[in-house]
Write a protein that holds these residues in place. Structure first.
Motif, PDB file in Angstrom:
ATOM      1  N   ALA A  32       0.836  -1.210   0.000  1.00 38.00           N
ATOM      2  CA  ALA A  32       0.000   0.000   0.000  1.00 38.00           C
ATOM      3  C   ALA A  32       0.862   1.248   0.000  1.00 38.00           C
ATOM      4  O   ALA A  32       0.592   2.212  -0.740  1.00 38.00           O
ATOM      5  N   ALA A  33       1.936   1.235   0.811  1.00 39.08           N
ATOM      6  CA  ALA A  33       2.832   2.401   0.861  1.00 39.08           C
ATOM      7  C   ALA A  33       3.469   2.641  -0.503  1.00 39.08           C
ATOM      8  O   ALA A  33       3.565   3.788  -0.965  1.00 39.08           O
ATOM      9  N   ALA A  34       3.907   1.552  -1.141  1.00 39.97           N
ATOM     10  CA  ALA A  34       4.547   1.691  -2.458  1.00 39.97           C
ATOM     11  C   ALA A  34       3.562   2.257  -3.484  1.00 39.97           C
ATOM     12  O   ALA A  34       3.906   3.145  -4.275  1.00 39.97           O
ATOM     13  N   VAL A  35       2.311   1.745  -3.433  1.00 40.97           N
ATOM     14  CA  VAL A  35       1.298   2.210  -4.396  1.00 40.97           C
ATOM     15  C   VAL A  35       0.960   3.682  -4.156  1.00 40.97           C
ATOM     16  O   VAL A  35       0.936   4.497  -5.090  1.00 40.97           O
ATOM     17  N   VAL A  36       0.730   4.025  -2.861  1.00 45.61           N
ATOM     18  CA  VAL A  36       0.382   5.418  -2.528  1.00 45.61           C
ATOM     19  C   VAL A  36       1.516   6.354  -2.945  1.00 45.61           C
ATOM     20  O   VAL A  36       1.293   7.424  -3.537  1.00 45.61           O
ATOM     21  N   SER A  37       2.744   5.931  -2.647  1.00 42.08           N
ATOM     22  CA  SER A  37       3.911   6.748  -3.002  1.00 42.08           C
ATOM     23  C   SER A  37       3.978   6.969  -4.513  1.00 42.08           C
ATOM     24  O   SER A  37       4.191   8.087  -4.989  1.00 42.08           O
ATOM     25  N   ARG A  38       3.758   5.903  -5.278  1.00 44.67           N
ATOM     26  CA  ARG A  38       3.816   5.971  -6.735  1.00 44.67           C
ATOM     27  C   ARG A  38       2.708   6.884  -7.287  1.00 44.67           C
ATOM     28  O   ARG A  38       2.966   7.766  -8.121  1.00 44.67           O
ATOM     29  N   VAL A  39       1.490   6.659  -6.768  1.00 47.59           N
ATOM     30  CA  VAL A  39       0.342   7.448  -7.253  1.00 47.59           C
ATOM     31  C   VAL A  39       0.547   8.930  -6.943  1.00 47.59           C
ATOM     32  O   VAL A  39       0.329   9.802  -7.789  1.00 47.59           O
ATOM     33  N   LEU A  40       1.007   9.196  -5.703  1.00 46.06           N
ATOM     34  CA  LEU A  40       1.193  10.598  -5.305  1.00 46.06           C
ATOM     35  C   LEU A  40       2.270  11.288  -6.136  1.00 46.06           C
ATOM     36  O   LEU A  40       2.101  12.437  -6.557  1.00 46.06           O
ATOM     37  N   THR A  41       3.393  10.576  -6.385  1.00 44.36           N
ATOM     38  CA  THR A  41       4.462  11.219  -7.165  1.00 44.36           C
ATOM     39  C   THR A  41       4.018  11.460  -8.605  1.00 44.36           C
ATOM     40  O   THR A  41       4.335  12.507  -9.183  1.00 44.36           O
ATOM     41  N   ILE A  42       3.266  10.508  -9.160  1.00 45.11           N
ATOM     42  CA  ILE A  42       2.756  10.720 -10.529  1.00 45.11           C
ATOM     43  C   ILE A  42       1.792  11.906 -10.555  1.00 45.11           C
ATOM     44  O   ILE A  42       1.844  12.764 -11.439  1.00 45.11           O
ATOM     45  N   TYR A  43       0.934  11.984  -9.533  1.00 46.92           N
ATOM     46  CA  TYR A  43      -0.031  13.078  -9.462  1.00 46.92           C
ATOM     47  C   TYR A  43       0.703  14.427  -9.350  1.00 46.92           C
ATOM     48  O   TYR A  43       0.359  15.393 -10.045  1.00 46.92           O
ATOM     49  N   LEU A  44       1.717  14.447  -8.475  1.00 44.21           N
ATOM     50  CA  LEU A  44       2.482  15.689  -8.300  1.00 44.21           C
ATOM     51  C   LEU A  44       3.160  16.078  -9.614  1.00 44.21           C
ATOM     52  O   LEU A  44       3.173  17.250 -10.001  1.00 44.21           O
ATOM     53  N   LYS A  45       3.733  15.081 -10.296  1.00 43.71           N
ATOM     54  CA  LYS A  45       4.432  15.367 -11.546  1.00 43.71           C
ATOM     55  C   LYS A  45       3.459  15.924 -12.588  1.00 43.71           C
ATOM     56  O   LYS A  45       3.742  16.886 -13.288  1.00 43.71           O
TER      57      LYS A  45
END
Lengths: 296, 234
Positions: A32-45
């Motif tokens: 879950a942490a890996a997914v949230v981290s990935r989703v958030l960084t993509i969203y920020l980008k």
């Protein structure tokens, strides 16, 4: 020997209290942490790429990634029955041992932390450290990565960066550059200065303030040298420099002021007598060099 | 010229033409100014073209977020509040709107651009430079070149203060247009060397429309300041 028990509350090993349920929970938290981290960084980008500088975006994404990792670590820690106070003590001893064993690694890491705090350079800056000049593409905890003007990857340990003189070419919003423009002695320097000032005034990115400086600097061997100093935005100074130089040359020539070639007048003490006779038209290839009649 | 049009829009004047043409099943936006043509193919089933003045900070490229207007020095008495009229440079933005969204396709200007530094190289800000005359009533302007900038100056100090320039933050500019463009700004003088500036989000005269803004669209809500602190001389 007992058979393997895979029920959720059964311990994974006979000597630990970690159950299969705990292990699954820990795995889910990590995923879950890996997914949230990935989703958030993509969203920020996606949402911030055109709104903030690339360097700031990289720092923000890295902070988000490490923040989520720390939270996930703290969440799963109790399931391993880790005593935090004990961990701190053990960590303290471990850090001393590791510190002695890997001084340069720790040195680079501490230097990296100080670099991040002091921020003498940022991602995207054009800098010079030692023999490397180029654009900073990344600043990690251990090293600073530079892409040189030739596109070559250079990794500099942070300890070296921290202890070396750093020249940051874009730390200030504006910078100055200069040329020396030579004009013939016969030309009117006042006119040349006026033409150069006019060219600079017409260029949108040659800054009005601080104003340009154009003056006769030197009476050179072959030309009257005019010094031209111009301020431009740090981000665009090279473009301004190259555009202006050619425009100045073209504008001077348009007004009859040629950039002079190196030349030397030679004066003989005695008048030289000579006789020059031009040969009748003959193919040069048929005439040996020694047979020339062109004598002085 | 300013306004909202459909894709059959075409306008032609001396040294200038703008419009959308239907070629080979595609729409092509084409604008020619002083012999130079800007062209853009639009993959669209149809929409609207919006032409309005935008923040004059985009040409020849985006290097500054501030506009510095320089004018003849004014001496302002302690506690005074006065409205003066200046001008600001015009840059025209062309937007394509369809299906609830819009995108800028072109920005052009009849003006020459010049940039300057407000303050020192290490602490200052780059700004678009513009020289303006000072009027005490709305001036006659060439709508292609300049817009009217109404500036309300308040001297909050107990001293006479000399003012000869105004710096506005790009994120705070609110431009309105009718036949010509206008902007309403304020300047609060805090000391003889420091002033705060900003823009009102109201038209200067009735019947004007608000321009689509480039800088507000690019901003992150709550982060960019719409006011500017002129702390390096006024």
């Amino acid at each position: 020997m007992d058979g393997l028990n895979f029920s959720l509350d059964a311990p994974v090993t006979s000597i630990s209290a970690i159950t299969w349920g705990h292990l699954i929970y820990v795995c889910l938290v990590v995923i879950a942490a890996a997914v949230v981290s990935r989703v958030l960084t993509i969203y920020l980008k996606k949402s911030l790429t055109d709104k903030i500088k690339r360097s700031q975006l990289d720092i923000l994404m890295r902070a988000v990634k490490y923040g989520i990792a720390v939270v996930a670590f703290l969440v799963i820690l109790p399931y391993f029955e880790v005593n935090l106070s004990g961990l701190l003590v053990a960590g303290g001893f471990a850090s001393i041992v590791i510190g002695f064993a890997s001084q340069s690694v720790i040195g680079n890491m501490v230097s990296g932390l100080f670099l991040i705090l002091e921020r003498p350079v940022s991602i995207g800056d054009t800098i010079n450290i030692g023999s490397a000049t180029g654009t900073v593409t990344d600043i990690t905890i251990f090293s600073t990565i530079i892409k040189t003007y030739e596109g070559i990857y250079v990794r500099i340990p942070n300890e070296t960066v921290f202890t070396s003189p750093i020249t940051n070419y874009v730390a200030h919003v504006a910078r100055r550059f200069e040329y020396t423009v030579g004009i013939p002695y016969a030309a009117d320097a006042t006119v040349a200065v006026r033409i150069i000032k006019e060219v600079i005034r017409e260029h949108p990115l040659a800054l009005r303030e601080p104003g340009p400086s154009v003056y006769v600097d030197e009476l050179g061997d072959n030309a009257v040298n005019i010094k031209v100093r111009v301020w431009a935005p740090s981000s665009d100074w090279w473009d301004v420099r190259t555009e202006l130089l050619w425009t100045i040359k073209a504008e001077l020539e348009k007004n009859g002021i040629e950039i002079p070639f190196p030349q030397r007048d030679v004066w003989f003490r005695n008048e030289l007598g000579g006789r020059v006779r031009v040969r009748e038209e003959e193919p040069p290839s048929l005439t040996p060099a020694g047979d020339r009649d062109d004598t002085i | 010229m300013y306004g909202t049009y459909d894709f059959s829009f075409h306008d032609e004047r001396k040294d200038f033409s703008i419009g959308i043409e239907h070629e080979n099943g595609r729409y092509v936006y084409r604008r020619t100014l002083r012999g130079r043509t800007q062209e853009r193919t639009l993959i669209s089933t149809g929409g609207r073209i919006i032409i309005n003045p935008v923040e004059p900070l985009n040409l020849p490229k985006e290097v500054a977020h501030h506009l510095l207007v320089e004018f003849d020095q004014l001496a302002i008495e302690p506690g005074a509040q006065e409205t003066i009229y200046l001008t600001f440079p015009i840059e025209v933005g062309v937007f394509i709107a369809a299906k609830g969204n819009y995108e800028v396709v072109d920005i052009f200007s009849w003006n020459r651009q010049k940039y300057t530094l407000y303050g020192s190289p290490e602490r200052g800000d780059l700004a678009r430079w513009w020289e303006s005359r000072v009027s005490f009533s709305p001036p006659d302007v060439d709508p292609r070149l300049e817009g009217t900038l109404s500036l309300s100056i308040t001297n909050t100090t107990r001293e006479w203060v000399n003012v000869s320039r105004l710096v506005l933050e790009g994120y705070g500019m609110k431009i309105y247009y009718g036949d010509s463009a206008s902007m309403k700004a304020w300047m609060r003088i805090i000391s003889t060397q420091v002033a705060e500036t900003g823009c009102y989000d109201t038209p200067m005269t009735g019947g004007q429309h608000k321009s689509l803004e480039l800088y507000t669209a690019r901003s992150i809500p709550g982060i960019e300041r719409s006011r500017y602190l002129m702390d390096q001389g006024i």
